[in-house]
Design a protein around this motif. Structure first.
Motif, mmCIF file in Angstrom:
data_model
loop_
_atom_site.group_PDB
_atom_site.id
_atom_site.type_symbol
_atom_site.label_atom_id
_atom_site.label_comp_id
_atom_site.label_asym_id
_atom_site.label_seq_id
_atom_site.Cartn_x
_atom_site.Cartn_y
_atom_site.Cartn_z
ATOM 1 N N ASP A 1 0.172 4.369 0.341
ATOM 2 C CA ASP A 1 -0.135 5.301 1.436
ATOM 3 C C ASP A 1 0.459 4.813 2.751
ATOM 4 O O ASP A 1 0.968 5.616 3.547
ATOM 5 C CB ASP A 1 -1.648 5.464 1.572
ATOM 6 C CG ASP A 1 -2.257 6.222 0.403
ATOM 7 O OD1 ASP A 1 -1.517 6.950 -0.282
ATOM 8 O OD2 ASP A 1 -3.476 6.078 0.180
ATOM 9 N N ALA A 2 0.406 3.504 2.985
ATOM 10 C CA ALA A 2 0.983 2.959 4.216
ATOM 11 C C ALA A 2 2.494 3.131 4.227
ATOM 12 O O ALA A 2 3.098 3.397 5.284
ATOM 13 C CB ALA A 2 0.613 1.483 4.353
ATOM 14 N N GLU B 1 3.335 6.689 5.052
ATOM 15 C CA GLU B 1 3.187 6.834 6.504
ATOM 16 C C GLU B 1 4.398 6.257 7.228
ATOM 17 O O GLU B 1 4.909 6.847 8.194
ATOM 18 C CB GLU B 1 1.910 6.129 6.963
ATOM 19 C CG GLU B 1 1.673 6.188 8.458
ATOM 20 C CD GLU B 1 0.477 5.352 8.894
ATOM 21 O OE1 GLU B 1 0.314 5.164 10.125
ATOM 22 O OE2 GLU B 1 -0.284 4.876 8.026
ATOM 23 N N MET B 2 4.880 5.119 6.752
ATOM 24 C CA MET B 2 6.041 4.478 7.360
ATOM 25 C C MET B 2 7.293 5.351 7.226
ATOM 26 O O MET B 2 8.105 5.446 8.154
ATOM 27 C CB MET B 2 6.278 3.125 6.705
ATOM 28 C CG MET B 2 7.420 2.322 7.295
ATOM 29 S SD MET B 2 7.766 0.895 6.261
ATOM 30 C CE MET B 2 8.547 1.667 4.834
ATOM 31 N N LEU C 1 3.752 -1.974 11.061
ATOM 32 C CA LEU C 1 3.406 -1.490 9.725
ATOM 33 C C LEU C 1 4.370 -2.030 8.685
ATOM 34 O O LEU C 1 3.951 -2.506 7.611
ATOM 35 C CB LEU C 1 3.420 0.043 9.730
ATOM 36 C CG LEU C 1 3.078 0.752 8.419
ATOM 37 C CD1 LEU C 1 1.693 0.365 7.930
ATOM 38 C CD2 LEU C 1 3.179 2.267 8.605
ATOM 39 N N ASP D 1 4.895 0.620 16.531
ATOM 40 C CA ASP D 1 3.967 0.966 15.459
ATOM 41 C C ASP D 1 4.637 0.826 14.102
ATOM 42 O O ASP D 1 4.078 0.253 13.154
ATOM 43 C CB ASP D 1 3.476 2.399 15.673
ATOM 44 C CG ASP D 1 2.307 2.755 14.777
ATOM 45 O OD1 ASP D 1 1.663 1.832 14.240
ATOM 46 O OD2 ASP D 1 2.040 3.949 14.610
ATOM 47 N N THR D 2 5.866 1.330 14.002
ATOM 48 C CA THR D 2 6.609 1.247 12.741
ATOM 49 C C THR D 2 6.899 -0.203 12.369
ATOM 50 O O THR D 2 6.764 -0.604 11.205
ATOM 51 C CB THR D 2 7.926 2.030 12.850
ATOM 52 O OG1 THR D 2 7.649 3.377 13.238
ATOM 53 C CG2 THR D 2 8.668 2.037 11.526
ATOM 54 N N ASP E 1 0.854 -1.190 0.000
ATOM 55 C CA ASP E 1 0.000 0.000 0.000
ATOM 56 C C ASP E 1 0.892 1.243 0.000
ATOM 57 O O ASP E 1 1.617 1.488 0.973
ATOM 58 C CB ASP E 1 -0.893 -0.037 1.241
ATOM 59 C CG ASP E 1 -1.880 1.113 1.296
ATOM 60 O OD1 ASP E 1 -1.641 2.139 0.630
ATOM 61 O OD2 ASP E 1 -2.878 0.996 2.018
ATOM 62 N N GLU F 1 3.961 -5.867 8.018
ATOM 63 C CA GLU F 1 2.789 -6.156 7.181
ATOM 64 C C GLU F 1 3.078 -5.876 5.710
ATOM 65 O O GLU F 1 2.758 -6.693 4.831
ATOM 66 C CB GLU F 1 1.603 -5.323 7.648
ATOM 67 C CG GLU F 1 0.349 -5.532 6.804
ATOM 68 C CD GLU F 1 -0.797 -4.656 7.248
ATOM 69 O OE1 GLU F 1 -1.900 -4.811 6.696
ATOM 70 O OE2 GLU F 1 -0.598 -3.796 8.138
ATOM 71 N N GLN F 2 3.700 -4.736 5.421
ATOM 72 C CA GLN F 2 3.968 -4.380 4.030
ATOM 73 C C GLN F 2 5.026 -5.291 3.407
ATOM 74 O O GLN F 2 4.934 -5.662 2.238
ATOM 75 C CB GLN F 2 4.400 -2.916 3.945
ATOM 76 C CG GLN F 2 3.300 -1.924 4.314
ATOM 77 C CD GLN F 2 2.041 -2.116 3.486
ATOM 78 O OE1 GLN F 2 2.105 -2.177 2.265
ATOM 79 N NE2 GLN F 2 0.903 -2.221 4.163
ATOM 80 N N LYS G 1 7.244 7.922 9.910
ATOM 81 C CA LYS G 1 7.553 7.336 11.208
ATOM 82 C C LYS G 1 9.060 7.068 11.333
ATOM 83 O O LYS G 1 9.672 7.324 12.376
ATOM 84 C CB LYS G 1 6.768 6.040 11.403
ATOM 85 C CG LYS G 1 5.262 6.224 11.547
ATOM 86 C CD LYS G 1 4.556 4.897 11.703
ATOM 87 C CE LYS G 1 3.050 5.055 11.723
ATOM 88 N NZ LYS G 1 2.568 5.881 12.852
#
Length: 314
Positions: free
Chosen positions: A39-40, A43-44, A81, A77-78, A37, A84-85, A47
């Motif tokens: 966008d994800a 965001e990463m 994320l 959190d990082t 993703d 998952e990616q 972070k």
């Protein structure tokens, strides 16, 4: 009447498009969440920048007075994320063994953050020492597109060397879209790297850049030819730039066998496809100028004054 026509014909148009999806082409893949993703990943990036340069970029969600708690929460959190990616990039969250592999690569990457921070410190020092227009380190960190592009590239390069597919390229292309600086995540870059102004810079995948290299806007470190297409994959196509080299605006240096020797200075708008010896100054001199109309106060055709020209005293 117009709305009625739309209601009548839209189902037919939709059915035709759905039928077109069934041809089995690469563009026909419609299953969601089968690829990273973007966008994800953006965001990463933000972070990770907060982990690399804490205190400069605020987390709009997390509020805590304790520094250790904040960094711990941000790190977790990082990590989640990124894991998952990476799993998606490696073949999907449900694929056998992918979750464990994604976790290993995530941890290996995060363990490199102190090393990336050390490199970022040298890049920051190079920017401040090399730009008299910089009035503070804070200004460089917050405002300079060159440092942003380099930092994202160093993060992406670490993932690239760990064999993470697709994600590093998404990261560097995001930085490219924001800054106009296009650095492939496969490029190897040494310490104290400085990009001044930056717009239009291209650094190819197999480029090797040494320590204390300075690039100005519009520089291309590219391939001599890409006519071979995919047959060139994995081969050295881009130049090697040794330590303490300065490359001025608009210069193009091409080819996998091209080496710019230590301490060389490459002038603006130079086109180079062969190696340059160490400590060499390369420039375009005595260009032909054509004037139409108006008055030319003076045109100096003699050799330049070496007390003031860059190719004499740098």
């Amino acid at each position: 009447m117009a709305d009625e026509r739309l209601r009548e014909r839209l189902p037919q148009v939709t059915a035709a498009l759905l039928a077109d999806y069934q041809q089995g082409r690469p563009i026909d893949r419609i299953e969601p969440f089968r690829q990273p993703d973007r966008d994800a990943i953006v965001e990463m990036i933000e972070k990770l920048r907060r982990l690399v340069l804490p205190g400069y970029f605020r987390d709009r969600v997390l509020r805590t007075c304790d520094h250790r708690t904040a960094i711990t929460a941000l790190m977790e959190d990082t990590a989640c994320l990124l894991r998952e990616q990476i799993a998606i990039a490696l073949g999907g969250w449900e694929a056998e063994g992918v979750q464990a592999e994604a976790e290993e690569r995530t941890l290996a990457f995060l363990e490199r953050l102190p090393e990336i921070r050390a490199l970022t410190e040298t890049d920051l020092e190079a920017a401040f020492d090399g730009d008299p227009a910089a009035y503070s380190l804070d200004e460089i960190i917050i405002a300079y597109p060159g440092l942003y592009a380099i930092t994202v590239n160093r993060l992406a390069h670490a993932l690239w060397t760990l064999g993470v597919p697709l994600i590093p390229r998404i990261m560097t292309e995001h930085a490219h879209s924001l800054t106009g600086i296009d650095i492939h995540p496969g490029a190897s870059i040494g310490r104290y790297f400085f990009i001044d102004h930056g717009t239009g810079i291209v650094v190819g995948e197999t480029t090797v850049i040494g320590d204390r290299v300075k690039l100005y806007q519009g520089v291309t470190l590219g391939a001599l030819s890409t006519r071979g297409g995919q047959s060139l994959r994995g081969k050295r196509r881009h130049p090697t730039i040794e330590d303490n080299v300065t490359i001025y605006a608009g210069a193009s240096i091409l080819g996998g066998e091209t080496v710019i020797g230590r301490g060389a200075v490459i002038g603006s708008n130079v086109f180079i496809t062969h190696s340059i010896a160490p400590d060499t100054r390369v420039s375009v001199r005595n260009q032909e100028l054509v004037f139409k109309g108006g008055t030319v106060a003076s045109v100096r055709e003699s050799a330049p004054d070496c007390d003031s020209e860059w190719f004499c005293n740098l």
